[in-house]
Design a protein around this motif. Structure first.
Motif, PDB file in Angstrom:
ATOM      1  N   VAL A 255      11.437  10.871  -5.986  1.00 28.26           N
ATOM      2  CA  VAL A 255      11.128   9.485  -5.617  1.00 28.26           C
ATOM      3  C   VAL A 255      11.055   8.562  -6.829  1.00 28.26           C
ATOM      4  CG1 VAL A 255       9.325   8.001  -4.618  1.00 28.26           C
ATOM      5  CG2 VAL A 255       9.941  10.144  -3.498  1.00 28.26           C
ATOM      6  N   LEU A 330      15.475   4.941  -1.382  1.00 29.23           N
ATOM      7  CA  LEU A 330      14.317   4.082  -1.097  1.00 29.23           C
ATOM      8  C   LEU A 330      14.772   2.679  -0.731  1.00 29.23           C
ATOM      9  CD1 LEU A 330      11.839   5.160  -3.932  1.00 29.23           C
ATOM     10  CD2 LEU A 330      12.029   6.031  -1.604  1.00 29.23           C
ATOM     11  N   VAL A 333      12.484  -0.393   0.538  1.00 27.72           N
ATOM     12  CA  VAL A 333      11.083  -0.240   0.147  1.00 27.72           C
ATOM     13  C   VAL A 333      10.740  -1.330  -0.865  1.00 27.72           C
ATOM     14  CG1 VAL A 333       9.372   1.244  -0.933  1.00 27.72           C
ATOM     15  CG2 VAL A 333      11.107   2.232   0.568  1.00 27.72           C
ATOM     16  N   PRO A 337       4.507   0.264  -6.372  1.00 29.48           N
ATOM     17  CA  PRO A 337       4.161   1.679  -6.570  1.00 29.48           C
ATOM     18  C   PRO A 337       2.712   1.869  -6.998  1.00 29.48           C
ATOM     19  CG  PRO A 337       6.245   1.158  -7.642  1.00 29.48           C
ATOM     20  CD  PRO A 337       5.661  -0.144  -7.188  1.00 29.48           C
ATOM     21  N   VAL A 340       0.497   1.537  -3.705  1.00 29.83           N
ATOM     22  CA  VAL A 340       0.627   2.613  -2.717  1.00 29.83           C
ATOM     23  C   VAL A 340       0.143   3.941  -3.300  1.00 29.83           C
ATOM     24  CG1 VAL A 340       2.478   1.492  -1.442  1.00 29.83           C
ATOM     25  CG2 VAL A 340       3.050   3.026  -3.334  1.00 29.83           C
ATOM     26  N   ALA A 410      -0.308   7.790   5.060  1.00 24.78           N
ATOM     27  CA  ALA A 410       0.695   7.889   3.997  1.00 24.78           C
ATOM     28  C   ALA A 410       2.047   7.357   4.477  1.00 24.78           C
ATOM     29  CB  ALA A 410       0.821   9.328   3.536  1.00 24.78           C
ATOM     30  N   ALA A 414       4.082   3.984   3.083  1.00 25.25           N
ATOM     31  CA  ALA A 414       5.460   4.101   2.586  1.00 25.25           C
ATOM     32  C   ALA A 414       6.413   3.168   3.302  1.00 25.25           C
ATOM     33  CB  ALA A 414       5.938   5.543   2.746  1.00 25.25           C
ATOM     34  N   SER A 417       9.518   4.923   4.944  1.00 26.51           N
ATOM     35  CA  SER A 417      10.393   5.777   4.147  1.00 26.51           C
ATOM     36  C   SER A 417       9.859   7.213   4.161  1.00 26.51           C
ATOM     37  CB  SER A 417      10.464   5.265   2.707  1.00 26.51           C
ATOM     38  OG  SER A 417      11.100   6.200   1.866  1.00 26.51           O
ATOM     39  N   LEU A 420       9.296   8.765   0.519  1.00 25.98           N
ATOM     40  CA  LEU A 420       8.125   8.190  -0.149  1.00 25.98           C
ATOM     41  C   LEU A 420       6.853   8.633   0.555  1.00 25.98           C
ATOM     42  CD1 LEU A 420       6.833   6.388  -2.247  1.00 25.98           C
ATOM     43  CD2 LEU A 420       7.294   4.404  -0.777  1.00 25.98           C
ATOM     44  N   ALA A 421       6.897   8.715   1.895  1.00 19.53           N
ATOM     45  CA  ALA A 421       5.716   9.157   2.644  1.00 19.53           C
ATOM     46  C   ALA A 421       5.322  10.584   2.260  1.00 19.53           C
ATOM     47  CB  ALA A 421       5.991   9.075   4.149  1.00 19.53           C
ATOM     48  N   LEU A 424       3.640  10.524  -1.032  1.00 21.82           N
ATOM     49  CA  LEU A 424       2.277   9.984  -0.916  1.00 21.82           C
ATOM     50  C   LEU A 424       1.337  11.014  -0.277  1.00 21.82           C
ATOM     51  CD1 LEU A 424       2.942   6.269   0.143  1.00 21.82           C
ATOM     52  CD2 LEU A 424       2.487   7.204  -2.139  1.00 21.82           C
TER      53      LEU A 424
END
Length: 784
Positions: A255, A330, A333, A337, A340, A410, A414, A417, A420-421, A424
């Motif tokens: 990511v 991504l 998105v 960063p 999150v 999470a 994100a 995404s 990304l989730a 997270l």
């Protein structure tokens, strides 16, 4: 290969220094614990017996597990990939296994010395405060060691392999998880076989106290607390720490590139400061409830961890995902960063706090569910068992809902995404593990205080017929209070460990998808050009029947693993019951204190049976994903992991909280409620507690490493499955052959377990018939 910049290398070096500093703090705390007074000569003799039994067991266990480690070390070389990565992964596997074993042995070694010191502290003025301090700092030593060794291993691998570090760390996490699972299963069988046997014969049949020195199983019971709860749980939390880091680094690299590879290390390094703060500020003040003091220390340290992680995110991370160099898509998105990542860590910390409260509510001695279980003792053992099962089922739903909410949070952070989730989720796991030092301290508090009560009771005595009995009521009550607190902290840490396992497994689920994607790309597989069956093997669609088969098999594996673990305890406990009964029957002087029980024989039985039984669940965990993956494909294997995660979280919470509720319900009755000790209600709660023992201390906790071992095995074999099923070197005969061998090994181990069960049943029947024959013999009256 991704090369780290000079600033990132500097940060990783600093993290390595923090790891070494954590180990130095652990050494300082260890010295403080060992400086405490050791009590009377009698106490020291009993503690010495426990120390010798625990050391002998773990030494034999490690010799057995060394064989598994060597075999797996060799098998890792057979996996496809770059030669340097394969060597590094295999070596990292050994280090992960050795670190896990070292943490477990350290937990056992210090706990078997701290228990004596807590018992001695309770006999002095202010003993409650001092005893709690010693017990908690004992756990602090183990907690700081978990943080130190986990950070050190990860930092060294990242420095050496840099961008390839996630692939190498797969081996590190696998070694830690595999050893932890075996230690959890073996230690759990040992401790609960002794505990169940001691309770059923001592409390129920002979009507003597739990830790009465006349019970031949008491030493084995105390040994079991250390090899199961201390060594097993310490290794369990270490592997959670290692595995969560592995998943976070794999996903972080995908990511965020370099930043994603380093930031999870920064978050977990924060845990070193959190652990020090938590251990130092946790103090029982006067007559304060010990649980309240522990809660206060946990919440304060958790808040500090969340703040420090947020500061690190805003200092280290950029304000946009653009240009970070990750391979994940991504597109769309727009989130910051820094924000999150900070919120993901907060989600993990809040999750730990909520589960701490939730588990405490369902298992605490003052909470309504446990009070209800205790109240049902007035109508017998059946209602106690039923009410405890009800509490376990209900609590599993709420805990699973809370974990699901954290994962959903999470996903929302994100912005939808998936990649990304997943990252997270891994960061949330890292955030939860910023408190791991305090969590380990809380867990170790339980068996240390439990052992302390046992040592005091055996040394001083509680039976009025014992001419040497000179019970100090204040000391006895102090240790009883600490033990009750310890029961709750053990249940709480099991709940947090389960949440950690689910977050780590979910993140590893994403890592598995990443590994499959890379393998498909490396082999240039055109899914559309494959046959329908092979295409289905590569499909993740849950609507596909073959993927759904994988889900069912994953859930079924959790049930089978749990059943094998509980069945193993049943067989071992049966052997203990017969041995303790034999000693009471053949040596009537034991009850009058004229003869000394043969404690060593019970320890030997527990050791023999636990080492013999741990192989079956372990082989099932390692072989099941291999059989499913090579037999059905990577798509069904993904379903297998999903089913194992879903069933695992529910089963683990159900088992842990049912057992915790039964244990503390017994404590409530023993405190004088519903008739108190010796009443029918007390006998009913003892039965409930013995049912709950293998639930909460064997099968339940072992599910945590189980689902992570299966995820890591799947992650490691994914490239090979793709290669043999759809790559240029596709070989369906070899693929099916590997699946068949894995299935044969797993089911062969289960069949052997069934055969052992049959032999054990035959031996028990023969013993029962012999006892009936002895009872039927007419008494011979001698005429003078």
């Amino acid at each position: 290969m991704l090369d780290l910049g000079s600033s990132s290398v500097t940060i990783v070096v600093v993290i390595g220094v923090i790891a070494l500093a954590s180990l130095a703090v652990a050494y300082t705390l260890r010295r403080q614990v060992l400086e405490a007074a050791e009590g009377t000569t009698k106490m020291q003799e009993i503690a010495q017996a426990v120390q010798e039994g625990a050391s002998a067991y773990l030494s034999r266990q490690f010799r057995t597990l060394a064989i598994f480690a060597v075999v797996v070390f060799g098998l890792l070389f057979l996996l496809p990939g770059d030669a340097g990565i394969r060597v590094g992964r295999s070596v990292a596997f050994l280090f992960g296994a050795c670190f896990s074993a070292a943490i477990g042995y350290l937990g056992m070694w210090l706990a078997t010395r701290a228990n004596l010191r807590v018992a001695a502290a309770a006999t002095k003025p202010g003993g409650r405060t001092e005893g709690a301090r010693i017990a908690f700092r004992t756990g602090g030593v183990v907690g700081m060691s978990v943080v130190g060794l986990g950070l050190l291993g990860a930092a060294v691998v990242v420095l050496i392999f840099q961008g390839d570090a996630p692939s190498v760390l797969e081996g590190f996490g696998f070694g830690a998880a595999l050893l932890a699972m075996f230690m959890r299963v073996g230690g759990g069988i040992f401790t609960k076989a002794a505990d169940v046997g001691a309770d059923l014969v001592g409390k129920v049949e002979q009507g003597i106290p739990e830790d009465d020195p006349r019970n031949a199983a008491t030493i084995a019971d105390n040994v079991g607390d250390n090899v199961g709860d201390c060594a097993g749980m310490a290794a369990d939390l270490f592997e959670s720490y290692a595995v969560t880091l592995v998943a976070a680094l794999i996903l972080g690299k995908a990511v965020m590139g370099e930043k994603g590879l380093v930031f999870p290390l920064i978050v977990t390094a924060v845990g070193a400061f959190v652990a020090v703060i938590g251990v130092l500020i946790t103090r029982v003040r006067g007559t304060e409830n010990g649980l309240r003091a522990i809660y206060r220390g946990f919440y304060i340290s958790a808040l500090v961890g969340a703040v420090l992680a947020a500061v690190a995110a805003f200092v280290y991370l950029p304000d946009s995902f653009a240009g970070l160099g990750g391979t994940a898509d991504l597109t769309g998105v727009t989130a910051d960063p820094r924000i999150v990542a900070s919120l993901a860590v907060v989600v993990g910390v809040v999750l730990a706090g909520v589960i701490l409260w939730l588990t405490g509510y369902f298992t605490g001695t003052t909470s309504k569910p446990t009070l209800h279980v205790a109240a049902t003792s007035r109508t017998g053992a059946a209602t106690v068992v039923l009410s405890g099962i009800g509490v376990g089922f209900e609590s599993a739903v709420y805990t699973a809902g809370v974990v699901a909410a954290a994962i959903l949070a999470a996903f929302l952070l994100a912005g939808g995404s998936v990649w990304l989730a997943l990252f997270l989720v891994a960061l949330a796991g890292c955030g939860l593990l910023t408190t791991v030092g305090v969590i380990v301290a809380m867990d170790t508090f339980g068996p240390v205080s439990d052992n302390a009560q046992g040592i005091y009771e055996m040394a001083v005595g509680t039976d009025s017929e014992n001419p040497e009995a000179a019970e100090d009521n204040d000391a006895a009550q102090t240790l009883t209070d600490l033990d009750a607190v310890g029961n709750t902290t053990k249940a709480i840490t099991k709940g947090i460990a389960i949440a950690t396992a689910v977050l780590a497994a979910t993140a590893l689920f994403g890592s598995y998808a990443d590994a499959v994607g890379r393998a498909l790309a490396d082999d240039k597989v055109d899914v559309g050009g494959l046959g329908s069956i092979v295409s289905s093997m590569l499909s993740y669609e849950i609507i596909s029947p073959v993927t759904l088969v994988g889900v069912i098999l994953g859930a079924a594996t959790v049930f089978l693993f749990s059943g094998l673990a509980i069945d193993a305890v049943t067989r071992a406990a049966g052997a203990i019951v017969y041995e303790v009964r034999r000693q009471f029957r053949d040596h009537p002087g034991i009850m009058t204190f004229d003869e000394r029980p043969e404690y060593g024989k019970v320890v030997d039985i527990c050791t023999r049976d636990s080492l013999r039984e741990l192989a079956t669940p372990g082989l099932l965990a390692a072989c099941a994903p291999i059989a499913v993956g090579f037999g059905l494909g990577v798509g069904p294997l993904a379903g297998f992991l999903a089913g194992a995660i879903a069933a695992g979280v529910l089963m683990a919470v159900f088992l842990a909280n049912s057992g915790g509720a039964w244990d503390n319900a017994k404590k409530i009755v023993e405190d004088g409620n519903h008739g108190g000790k010796g009443s029918e209600a007390h006998a009913a709660t003892v039965i409930g507690d013995t049912v709950g023992d293998p639930f909460k201390d064997t099968a339940g906790p072992a599910i945590n490493p189980l689902i992570k071992v299966m995820n890591l095995v799947s992650l490691l074999i994914a490239p090979a499955v793709v290669m043999l099923s759809a790559g240029h070197d596709a070989n369906h005969v070899l693929r099916i052959g590997i699946a068949c061998v894995a299935a044969i090994v797993a089911f062969g181990a289960i069949i052997m377990s069934r055969l052992r069960a049959s032999r054990a049943d035959e031996a028990e029947l023969a013993e029962a018939e012999a006892q009936d024959a002895r009872d039927a013999e007419p008494e011979v009256t001698r005429v003078p």
